[in-house]
Design a protein around this motif. Structure first.
Motif, PDB file in Angstrom:
ATOM      1  N   GLY A 133      13.237  -4.210  -6.493  1.00  0.00           N
ATOM      2  CA  GLY A 133      12.453  -3.322  -7.353  1.00  0.00           C
ATOM      3  C   GLY A 133      11.006  -3.246  -6.906  1.00  0.00           C
ATOM      4  N   PHE A 134      10.437  -4.393  -6.535  1.00  0.00           N
ATOM      5  CA  PHE A 134       9.054  -4.420  -6.073  1.00  0.00           C
ATOM      6  C   PHE A 134       8.903  -3.604  -4.790  1.00  0.00           C
ATOM      7  CE2 PHE A 134       5.451  -6.553  -3.880  1.00  0.00           C
ATOM      8  CZ  PHE A 134       4.456  -6.219  -4.799  1.00  0.00           C
ATOM      9  N   GLY A 135       9.860  -3.751  -3.889  1.00  0.00           N
ATOM     10  CA  GLY A 135       9.831  -2.962  -2.652  1.00  0.00           C
ATOM     11  C   GLY A 135       9.934  -1.468  -2.923  1.00  0.00           C
ATOM     12  N   MET A 136      10.811  -1.099  -3.856  1.00  0.00           N
ATOM     13  CA  MET A 136      10.939   0.315  -4.223  1.00  0.00           C
ATOM     14  C   MET A 136       9.672   0.812  -4.915  1.00  0.00           C
ATOM     15  SD  MET A 136      13.736   1.374  -3.007  1.00  0.00           S
ATOM     16  CE  MET A 136      13.949   2.925  -3.845  1.00  0.00           C
ATOM     17  N   TRP A 137       9.059  -0.029  -5.731  1.00  0.00           N
ATOM     18  CA  TRP A 137       7.807   0.354  -6.387  1.00  0.00           C
ATOM     19  C   TRP A 137       6.723   0.605  -5.350  1.00  0.00           C
ATOM     20  CZ3 TRP A 137       3.084  -2.387  -6.733  1.00  0.00           C
ATOM     21  CH2 TRP A 137       2.145  -1.802  -7.573  1.00  0.00           C
ATOM     22  N   LEU A 138       6.575  -0.330  -4.401  1.00  0.00           N
ATOM     23  CA  LEU A 138       5.582  -0.142  -3.346  1.00  0.00           C
ATOM     24  C   LEU A 138       5.850   1.130  -2.557  1.00  0.00           C
ATOM     25  CD1 LEU A 138       5.059  -3.743  -1.904  1.00  0.00           C
ATOM     26  CD2 LEU A 138       3.444  -2.389  -3.253  1.00  0.00           C
ATOM     27  N   GLY A 139       7.112   1.356  -2.242  1.00  0.00           N
ATOM     28  CA  GLY A 139       7.477   2.573  -1.513  1.00  0.00           C
ATOM     29  C   GLY A 139       7.181   3.832  -2.303  1.00  0.00           C
ATOM     30  N   SER A 140       7.403   3.768  -3.612  1.00  0.00           N
ATOM     31  CA  SER A 140       7.210   4.969  -4.427  1.00  0.00           C
ATOM     32  C   SER A 140       5.740   5.287  -4.681  1.00  0.00           C
ATOM     33  CB  SER A 140       7.954   4.835  -5.759  1.00  0.00           C
ATOM     34  OG  SER A 140       7.364   3.856  -6.596  1.00  0.00           O
ATOM     35  N   ILE A 141       4.854   4.312  -4.521  1.00  0.00           N
ATOM     36  CA  ILE A 141       3.428   4.611  -4.689  1.00  0.00           C
ATOM     37  C   ILE A 141       2.748   4.888  -3.360  1.00  0.00           C
ATOM     38  CG2 ILE A 141       3.177   3.295  -6.824  1.00  0.00           C
ATOM     39  CD1 ILE A 141       1.760   1.111  -5.185  1.00  0.00           C
ATOM     40  N   GLY A 142       3.426   4.644  -2.270  1.00  0.00           N
ATOM     41  CA  GLY A 142       2.801   4.811  -0.963  1.00  0.00           C
ATOM     42  C   GLY A 142       3.562   5.755  -0.055  1.00  0.00           C
ATOM     43  N   PRO A 143       4.400   5.211   0.812  1.00  0.00           N
ATOM     44  CA  PRO A 143       5.066   6.020   1.840  1.00  0.00           C
ATOM     45  C   PRO A 143       5.922   7.165   1.283  1.00  0.00           C
ATOM     46  CG  PRO A 143       5.389   3.685   2.268  1.00  0.00           C
ATOM     47  CD  PRO A 143       4.710   3.799   0.949  1.00  0.00           C
ATOM     48  N   LEU A 144       6.612   6.926   0.178  1.00  0.00           N
ATOM     49  CA  LEU A 144       7.460   7.976  -0.375  1.00  0.00           C
ATOM     50  C   LEU A 144       6.630   9.166  -0.848  1.00  0.00           C
ATOM     51  CD1 LEU A 144      10.328   8.841  -1.077  1.00  0.00           C
ATOM     52  CD2 LEU A 144      10.049   7.732  -3.285  1.00  0.00           C
ATOM     53  N   ARG A 145       5.492   8.887  -1.475  1.00  0.00           N
ATOM     54  CA  ARG A 145       4.611   9.975  -1.918  1.00  0.00           C
ATOM     55  C   ARG A 145       4.037  10.731  -0.733  1.00  0.00           C
ATOM     56  NH1 ARG A 145       1.410   8.546  -7.464  1.00  0.00           N
ATOM     57  NH2 ARG A 145       3.313   8.273  -8.665  1.00  0.00           N
ATOM     58  N   ALA A 146       3.654  10.017   0.306  1.00  0.00           N
ATOM     59  CA  ALA A 146       3.119  10.679   1.507  1.00  0.00           C
ATOM     60  C   ALA A 146       4.180  11.564   2.137  1.00  0.00           C
ATOM     61  CB  ALA A 146       2.625   9.628   2.499  1.00  0.00           C
ATOM     62  N   TRP A 147       5.409  11.046   2.249  1.00  0.00           N
ATOM     63  CA  TRP A 147       6.503  11.826   2.812  1.00  0.00           C
ATOM     64  C   TRP A 147       6.788  13.049   1.946  1.00  0.00           C
ATOM     65  CZ3 TRP A 147      11.115  12.916   0.376  1.00  0.00           C
ATOM     66  CH2 TRP A 147      12.032  13.645   1.137  1.00  0.00           C
ATOM     67  N   ALA A 148       6.827  12.851   0.617  1.00  0.00           N
ATOM     68  CA  ALA A 148       7.130  13.949  -0.298  1.00  0.00           C
ATOM     69  C   ALA A 148       6.086  15.052  -0.208  1.00  0.00           C
ATOM     70  CB  ALA A 148       7.236  13.430  -1.725  1.00  0.00           C
ATOM     71  N   SER A 149       4.828  14.675  -0.091  1.00  0.00           N
ATOM     72  CA  SER A 149       3.765  15.679   0.047  1.00  0.00           C
ATOM     73  C   SER A 149       3.936  16.471   1.333  1.00  0.00           C
ATOM     74  CB  SER A 149       2.392  15.019   0.027  1.00  0.00           C
ATOM     75  OG  SER A 149       2.135  14.475  -1.235  1.00  0.00           O
ATOM     76  N   GLY A 150       4.236  15.785   2.413  1.00  0.00           N
ATOM     77  CA  GLY A 150       4.440  16.447   3.700  1.00  0.00           C
ATOM     78  C   GLY A 150       5.667  17.328   3.727  1.00  0.00           C
ATOM     79  N   ALA A 153       8.581  -0.184 -11.674  1.00  0.00           N
ATOM     80  CA  ALA A 153       7.759  -1.266 -12.232  1.00  0.00           C
ATOM     81  C   ALA A 153       8.489  -1.938 -13.386  1.00  0.00           C
ATOM     82  CB  ALA A 153       6.413  -0.716 -12.697  1.00  0.00           C
ATOM     83  N   ALA A 154       9.066  -1.156 -14.280  1.00  0.00           N
ATOM     84  CA  ALA A 154       9.799  -1.733 -15.410  1.00  0.00           C
ATOM     85  C   ALA A 154      11.022  -2.507 -14.932  1.00  0.00           C
ATOM     86  CB  ALA A 154      10.207  -0.637 -16.393  1.00  0.00           C
ATOM     87  N   TRP A 155      11.744  -1.959 -13.974  1.00  0.00           N
ATOM     88  CA  TRP A 155      12.893  -2.663 -13.386  1.00  0.00           C
ATOM     89  C   TRP A 155      12.444  -4.018 -12.833  1.00  0.00           C
ATOM     90  CZ3 TRP A 155      18.150  -1.793 -12.135  1.00  0.00           C
ATOM     91  CH2 TRP A 155      18.667  -2.623 -11.146  1.00  0.00           C
ATOM     92  N   THR A 156      11.374  -4.003 -12.053  1.00  0.00           N
ATOM     93  CA  THR A 156      10.864  -5.225 -11.433  1.00  0.00           C
ATOM     94  C   THR A 156      10.445  -6.242 -12.476  1.00  0.00           C
ATOM     95  OG1 THR A 156      10.123  -3.953  -9.522  1.00  0.00           O
ATOM     96  CG2 THR A 156       9.136  -6.132  -9.825  1.00  0.00           C
ATOM     97  N   PHE A 157       9.682  -5.817 -13.486  1.00  0.00           N
ATOM     98  CA  PHE A 157       9.225  -6.738 -14.531  1.00  0.00           C
ATOM     99  C   PHE A 157      10.400  -7.335 -15.291  1.00  0.00           C
ATOM    100  CE2 PHE A 157       5.099  -4.152 -14.769  1.00  0.00           C
ATOM    101  CZ  PHE A 157       4.476  -4.959 -13.843  1.00  0.00           C
ATOM    102  N   ALA A 158      11.413  -6.527 -15.595  1.00  0.00           N
ATOM    103  CA  ALA A 158      12.571  -7.040 -16.334  1.00  0.00           C
ATOM    104  C   ALA A 158      13.306  -8.110 -15.521  1.00  0.00           C
ATOM    105  CB  ALA A 158      13.521  -5.903 -16.705  1.00  0.00           C
ATOM    106  N   PHE A 159      13.544  -7.832 -14.253  1.00  0.00           N
ATOM    107  CA  PHE A 159      14.232  -8.811 -13.415  1.00  0.00           C
ATOM    108  C   PHE A 159      13.379 -10.060 -13.210  1.00  0.00           C
ATOM    109  CE2 PHE A 159      17.399  -5.718 -12.630  1.00  0.00           C
ATOM    110  CZ  PHE A 159      18.518  -6.414 -12.193  1.00  0.00           C
ATOM    111  N   TRP A 160      12.068  -9.871 -13.057  1.00  0.00           N
ATOM    112  CA  TRP A 160      11.201 -11.031 -12.866  1.00  0.00           C
ATOM    113  C   TRP A 160      11.202 -11.905 -14.116  1.00  0.00           C
ATOM    114  CZ3 TRP A 160       9.678 -13.839  -9.156  1.00  0.00           C
ATOM    115  CH2 TRP A 160       8.702 -14.804  -9.363  1.00  0.00           C
ATOM    116  N   GLN A 161      11.131 -11.301 -15.278  1.00  0.00           N
ATOM    117  CA  GLN A 161      11.158 -12.071 -16.522  1.00  0.00           C
ATOM    118  C   GLN A 161      12.467 -12.845 -16.646  1.00  0.00           C
ATOM    119  OE1 GLN A 161       7.871 -12.308 -17.535  1.00  0.00           O
ATOM    120  NE2 GLN A 161       8.883 -12.484 -19.482  1.00  0.00           N
ATOM    121  N   ALA A 162      13.561 -12.202 -16.303  1.00  0.00           N
ATOM    122  CA  ALA A 162      14.865 -12.872 -16.380  1.00  0.00           C
ATOM    123  C   ALA A 162      14.939 -14.032 -15.390  1.00  0.00           C
ATOM    124  CB  ALA A 162      15.987 -11.871 -16.125  1.00  0.00           C
TER     125      ALA A 162
END
Length: 151
Positions: free
Chosen positions: A34-51, A68-77
């Protein structure tokens, strides 16, 4: 109390590590993915989508809140051994709180960032991300219970 009745130093140390050995490593994997997907969705994925011409995609704009919510839920668990419903509730509350803060963020900060930072759909995406995580966490909890039960 006799000397033999006291726990050994190894037993005391293992009790202090908060039960590290019985933690479900799949929960950590879920949090890291989830953290990896979050990082991707705020960075490289947005850049790719804009292009690629998808810069205004609604799904891409709310994806960071979902992950972010997915990551926080799994981290809490994993980290505090929260039950699935508690972990999902915490994740929803945390993402909602951060989005609400961004909604009332001072306009001068928003101008410095050159973009609007959040909207109500980000809160909804966070709730959906936590709900999907809840379903997976409940499934995982059920699998662990079944595998630990003697038949």
């Amino acid at each position: 109390m006799s000397r033999d009745a006291r726990p050994s130093s190894n037993e005391m140390m293992s009790s202090r590590n908060h039960g590290h050995r019985d933690r479900d490593q799949y929960l950590l994997i879920g949090a890291l993915l989830g953290f990896g997907m979050w990082l991707g969705s705020i960075g490289p994925l947005r850049a790719w989508a804009s292009g690629a011409g998808y810069g205004s995609s609604w799904v891409l704009s709310v994806a960071p809140s979902f992950f972010a919510a997915w990551t926080f839920a799994f981290w809490q668990a994993f980290a505090v051994k929260a039950r699935p419903l508690s972990a999902a509730a915490y994740a929803t509350a945390l993402v909602a709180a951060t989005e609400v803060v961004q909604l009332v963020w001072p306009r001068y900060v928003e101008g410095a960032l050159h973009r609007y930072t959040a909207d109500i759909w980000d809160v909804a995406a966070g709730a959906v991300g936590a709900s999907v995580a809840l379903l997976v966490l409940l499934w995982r909890q059920d699998r662990r219970r079944r595998s630990s039960r003697p038949d």
